[in-house]
Scaffold this motif. Structure first.
Motif, PDB file in Angstrom:
ATOM      1  N   LYS A 118       0.570  -1.447   0.038  1.00 18.18           N
ATOM      2  CA  LYS A 118      -0.388  -0.567  -0.006  1.00 18.18           C
ATOM      3  C   LYS A 118       0.833   1.165  -0.029  1.00 18.18           C
ATOM      4  N   LYS A 119       1.849   1.599   0.634  1.00 18.04           N
ATOM      5  CA  LYS A 119       2.678   2.096   0.883  1.00 18.04           C
ATOM      6  C   LYS A 119       3.136   2.422  -0.778  1.00 18.04           C
ATOM      7  N   MET A 120       4.044   1.617  -1.469  1.00 17.21           N
ATOM      8  CA  MET A 120       4.344   1.857  -2.499  1.00 17.21           C
ATOM      9  C   MET A 120       3.423   2.389  -3.295  1.00 17.21           C
ATOM     10  N   THR A 121       2.249   1.419  -3.326  1.00 11.69           N
ATOM     11  CA  THR A 121       1.033   2.103  -4.093  1.00 11.69           C
ATOM     12  C   THR A 121       0.810   3.353  -4.250  1.00 11.69           C
ATOM     13  N   ASP A 122       1.130   4.087  -2.599  1.00 17.86           N
ATOM     14  CA  ASP A 122       0.596   5.576  -2.712  1.00 17.86           C
ATOM     15  C   ASP A 122       1.760   6.983  -3.022  1.00 17.86           C
ATOM     16  N   LYS A 123       2.814   5.969  -2.946  1.00 20.06           N
ATOM     17  CA  LYS A 123       4.155   6.670  -3.534  1.00 20.06           C
ATOM     18  C   LYS A 123       3.846   6.695  -5.245  1.00 20.06           C
ATOM     19  N   GLU A 124       3.200   5.530  -5.383  1.00 22.15           N
ATOM     20  CA  GLU A 124       3.645   5.589  -7.172  1.00 22.15           C
ATOM     21  C   GLU A 124       2.271   6.904  -8.014  1.00 22.15           C
ATOM     22  N   THR A 125       1.510   7.221  -6.561  1.00 20.13           N
ATOM     23  CA  THR A 125       0.410   7.682  -7.568  1.00 20.13           C
ATOM     24  C   THR A 125       0.508   8.737  -7.064  1.00 20.13           C
ATOM     25  N   GLU A 126       1.391   9.112  -5.817  1.00 23.80           N
ATOM     26  CA  GLU A 126       2.012  10.809  -5.192  1.00 23.80           C
ATOM     27  C   GLU A 126       2.683  11.234  -6.874  1.00 23.80           C
ATOM     28  N   ARG A 127       3.582  10.606  -7.065  1.00 25.40           N
ATOM     29  CA  ARG A 127       4.620  10.818  -8.251  1.00 25.40           C
ATOM     30  C   ARG A 127       3.345  11.161  -9.649  1.00 25.40           C
ATOM     31  N   LYS A 128       3.136  10.452 -10.000  1.00 27.39           N
ATOM     32  CA  LYS A 128       2.392  10.743 -10.699  1.00 27.39           C
ATOM     33  C   LYS A 128       1.614  12.518 -10.115  1.00 27.39           C
ATOM     34  N   ASP A 129       1.329  12.878  -9.665  1.00 19.87           N
ATOM     35  CA  ASP A 129       0.120  13.850  -9.117  1.00 19.87           C
ATOM     36  C   ASP A 129       0.668  15.359  -8.761  1.00 19.87           C
ATOM     37  N   ARG A 130       2.528  14.417  -9.459  1.00 20.84           N
ATOM     38  CA  ARG A 130       3.311  16.077  -8.593  1.00 20.84           C
ATOM     39  C   ARG A 130       3.723  16.374 -10.172  1.00 20.84           C
ATOM     40  N   ILE A 131       4.009  17.342 -10.075  1.00 23.00           N
ATOM     41  CA  ILE A 131       4.545  17.990 -11.566  1.00 23.00           C
ATOM     42  C   ILE A 131       5.741  19.282 -11.421  1.00 23.00           C
ATOM     43  N   THR A 132       6.901  19.477 -11.795  1.00 20.86           N
ATOM     44  CA  THR A 132       8.262  20.239 -11.844  1.00 20.86           C
ATOM     45  C   THR A 132       8.185  21.244 -12.545  1.00 20.86           C
ATOM     46  N   VAL A 133       8.645  22.221 -12.071  1.00 22.41           N
ATOM     47  CA  VAL A 133       8.261  23.208 -12.729  1.00 22.41           C
ATOM     48  C   VAL A 133       9.673  24.006 -12.102  1.00 22.41           C
ATOM     49  N   ASP A 134      10.190  25.005 -13.026  1.00 22.54           N
ATOM     50  CA  ASP A 134      11.679  25.405 -12.809  1.00 22.54           C
ATOM     51  C   ASP A 134      11.175  27.330 -13.153  1.00 22.54           C
ATOM     52  N   LEU A 135      11.338  27.639 -11.493  1.00 21.86           N
ATOM     53  CA  LEU A 135      11.065  29.336 -11.676  1.00 21.86           C
ATOM     54  C   LEU A 135      12.607  29.858 -11.857  1.00 21.86           C
ATOM     55  N   LYS A 136      12.843  31.048 -11.875  1.00 20.81           N
ATOM     56  CA  LYS A 136      13.822  31.871 -12.435  1.00 20.81           C
ATOM     57  C   LYS A 136      13.414  32.689 -12.738  1.00 20.81           C
ATOM     58  N   GLY A 137      14.128  34.620 -12.283  1.00 19.20           N
ATOM     59  CA  GLY A 137      13.700  35.738 -12.501  1.00 19.20           C
ATOM     60  C   GLY A 137      14.617  36.381 -11.239  1.00 19.20           C
ATOM     61  N   ALA A 138      13.220  37.074 -10.947  1.00 20.86           N
ATOM     62  CA  ALA A 138      13.457  38.071  -9.402  1.00 20.86           C
ATOM     63  C   ALA A 138      11.820  37.655  -8.403  1.00 20.86           C
ATOM     64  N   VAL A 139      12.794  36.677  -8.316  1.00 21.37           N
ATOM     65  CA  VAL A 139      11.713  36.011  -7.018  1.00 21.37           C
ATOM     66  C   VAL A 139      13.123  35.420  -6.027  1.00 21.37           C
ATOM     67  N   LYS A 140      12.673  34.861  -4.344  1.00 13.28           N
ATOM     68  CA  LYS A 140      14.217  35.365  -3.872  1.00 13.28           C
ATOM     69  C   LYS A 140      14.668  34.263  -3.418  1.00 13.28           C
ATOM     70  N   LYS A 141      14.157  32.948  -4.214  1.00 14.48           N
ATOM     71  CA  LYS A 141      14.677  31.149  -4.033  1.00 14.48           C
ATOM     72  C   LYS A 141      14.211  30.654  -5.601  1.00 14.48           C
ATOM     73  N   PRO A 142      14.576  31.525  -6.245  1.00  7.61           N
ATOM     74  CA  PRO A 142      14.716  30.577  -7.899  1.00  7.61           C
ATOM     75  C   PRO A 142      15.458  28.974  -7.698  1.00  7.61           C
ATOM     76  N   ALA A 143      15.424  28.127  -8.202  1.00  8.99           N
ATOM     77  CA  ALA A 143      15.436  26.842  -8.261  1.00  8.99           C
ATOM     78  C   ALA A 143      14.201  25.975  -9.089  1.00  8.99           C
ATOM     79  N   VAL A 144      14.642  24.857  -9.285  1.00  7.07           N
ATOM     80  CA  VAL A 144      12.931  23.826  -9.402  1.00  7.07           C
ATOM     81  C   VAL A 144      12.125  22.947  -8.483  1.00  7.07           C
ATOM     82  N   TYR A 145      11.143  23.528  -8.753  1.00  5.54           N
ATOM     83  CA  TYR A 145      10.347  22.569  -7.646  1.00  5.54           C
ATOM     84  C   TYR A 145       9.893  22.118  -8.307  1.00  5.54           C
TER      85      TYR A 145
END
Length: 230
Positions: free
Chosen positions: A70-97
């Motif tokens: 169940k834990k493995m299934t929950d982790k796989e589902t969580e990964r599918k429900d996530r997106i990765t975004v690259d933030l740049k410019g005039a922000v306090k903590k530019p990074a990949v989130y």
């Protein structure tokens, strides 16, 4: 005499008593053993033998494995429900989130600690929905570059406009071959354009192309979006 007879009788009965006592004790001992065997509970099958349990899973093991699955299934589902975004410019903590799938620009900026004092907040669309692998750029005040969201329609329109601008042919710098890429322009008209700019200087606007022989209003209208003078 009576005392001696009494002693003899005691000796006689003593050996008789000993002879009778031994069989009685033996019989009693046997009876005790038999009684214990009859009353002792059977332990067959109640003692867990490591050899007998080889390859078998207890209820505890099954529950543990189910919990791990169940834990493995929950982790796989969580990964599918996530997106990765690259933030740049005039922000306090530019990074990949990495954020939840339905996150907005506002959510991203909150995770990044917000924008800097130099950020052009008027150009930020806080309600814009984010997508996976997106690049978000927050421009600074005075910078001619609004929030850039790669993959959105607005960004695609900007890219399309930039591509069209790049495809335009600069009639002040283009050579003979490049000028012939214009619609309706052959070798002769291309040479006429070169001759005109050599004699009269550069074109100040696309409409000046009408001063060249062979270019009328219809030709100018057709070439309006294809030529540049900068």
């Amino acid at each position: 005499m009576q005392i001696e007879k009494l002693i003899e009788k005691i000796k006689h009965y003593r050996w008789l008593s000993v002879g009778l006592l031994i069989p009685i004790m033996v019989i009693g001992l046997l009876l005790v053993i038999l009684v214990k065997q009859d009353t002792a509970p059977s332990s067959v099958g109640l003692v867990s033998s490591p050899q007998l349990n080889t390859g078998k899973k207890t209820e505890k093991d099954v529950k543990k494995m189910a919990g791990n699955d169940k834990k493995m299934t929950d982790k796989e589902t969580e990964r599918k429900d996530r997106i990765t975004v690259d933030l740049k410019g005039a922000v306090k903590k530019p990074a990949v989130y990495t954020l939840k799938q339905d996150s907005r620009v506002n959510d991203l900026l909150l995770v990044a600690g917000g924008v800097t004092d130099q950020a052009d907040t008027k150009s930020i669309n806080l309600a814009q929905k984010l997508t996976d692998e997106m690049v978000v750029y927050v421009s600074s005040i005075g910078e001619d570059r609004p929030v850039e969201i790669v993959g959105t329609k607005a960004h695609d329109d900007v890219d399309s406009a930039a591509a069209q601008e790049t495809d335009k042919i600069n009639i002040n710098t283009a050579d003979l071959a490049q000028l012939q890429k214009l619609s309706g322009v052959g070798m002769k008209k291309a040479q006429d354009i070169i001759d005109y700019r050599e004699q009269n200087g550069k074109f100040n606007q696309p409409e000046d192309l009408g001063n060249v022989s062979g270019f009328g209003e219809k030709s100018l209208e057709k070439l309006k979006g294809s030529v540049a003078v900068d």
